[in-house]
Design an enzyme around this catalytic site. Sequence first.
Site, PDB file in Angstrom:
ATOM      1  N   GLU A 134     -17.656  15.000  -3.987  1.00  0.00           N
ATOM      2  CA  GLU A 134     -17.766  13.560  -3.884  1.00  0.00           C
ATOM      3  C   GLU A 134     -18.718  13.053  -4.965  1.00  0.00           C
ATOM      4  O   GLU A 134     -19.551  13.798  -5.497  1.00  0.00           O
ATOM      5  CB  GLU A 134     -18.293  13.166  -2.508  1.00  0.00           C
ATOM      6  CG  GLU A 134     -17.414  13.610  -1.346  1.00  0.00           C
ATOM      7  CD  GLU A 134     -16.080  12.900  -1.327  1.00  0.00           C
ATOM      8  OE1 GLU A 134     -16.064  11.657  -1.443  1.00  0.00           O
ATOM      9  OE2 GLU A 134     -15.049  13.586  -1.222  1.00  0.00           O
ATOM     10  N   SER A 174       0.726  -1.047  -5.546  1.00  0.00           N
ATOM     11  CA  SER A 174       1.551  -1.649  -4.499  1.00  0.00           C
ATOM     12  C   SER A 174       2.537  -2.663  -5.074  1.00  0.00           C
ATOM     13  O   SER A 174       3.680  -2.747  -4.651  1.00  0.00           O
ATOM     14  CB  SER A 174       0.653  -2.330  -3.456  1.00  0.00           C
ATOM     15  OG  SER A 174      -0.178  -1.380  -2.828  1.00  0.00           O
TER      16      SER A 174
END
Length: 343
Positions: A134, A174
């Site tokens: 991370e 999207s």
Amino acid sequence: LFIIGSASVTWKCHVIVLKTTCSWMCVATVGFLLFLAVCLLYLPDSVSQSFASTAEKSSEVTLLIWTHPFSRYRRLPDCQALYQVSGCTLTDDWRAYPHADAVIIHHREIATNVSELPPEPRPRLQKWIWMNFESPTHSRGLWRFEGVFNLTMTYRTDSDIFGPKPRLVVWVISNWSESHARVLLYHQLSRYVQVDVFGRAGRPIPGDSGSDSLVRLVSKYQFYLALENSQHTDYITEKLWNAVLAGAVPVVLGPSRDNYERFLPPEAFIHVDDFATVRELAQYLLLLRRSPARLQRHLDWRRSYRVHQPSFWAEHYCTACVAVKNAKGRTDVVTDIANWFQS
């Protein structure tokens, strides 16, 4: 004639005459050493293999996976079959702790609860490996682990165990339209490098599709396509910041490089306008993948900066409140809003 097992070895001995000062005991000693050397040279395969087997066993190691990352069980790999790494035993059985050579500990599971660490005192010579892929923004509680671990395993090239992000380029989209410049760029780029596409126009985002899930997805890649649906002054959306938060290098399409440099250092991103062709862009990405030192130049800026990402929409409302307080008593109007915003 000397017999070992079923193998027979025959040789002639020629002893060099020594100085007269050497006693017969010296001659006998030299003869024995020659005899031993010849025996070792002519050991049969079965005996030499047993020596090799002993050497191999001494290089075998057991690694204990203390917790599966993000508490999601994954079947442990066969290192020999997949990567030709021999002598490696992986286990997630805590009963192996007393004799494990090393314990791999994923940061997320211990970040807020030090009691989740293996018990002390640790076995003699056992190594604890801190594993974290991370970004620093998503690595809480680092201060808790000073002097705890023996080795680091992260995406940083200066880790003890360098683990580059396994995948190259990702794009989350999207709103797909063939008329968009970004879709054209994708079509051209995917001719030269693998681009994994997620979102409504691609594969589902693993997890709950929230911002955290998106950042976790992008963190597995070295580069993220932060491509805006249109190019306008200061129109730089969360796509850029998701890449930064995930520790990936953003490849940007939007306003000019100078515009992006209002918000980030020049080396923090790769602008498509820096390349004459999409093929040259692809070649540069592949070059960075092969050269961790070059890639690090795009990451070193993080040591001197921190990223603050506004929280939609709460922080915007509160910022507006400050502006209203500062403008109290005035009722100016905005003229030419269309020309200003489209300029």
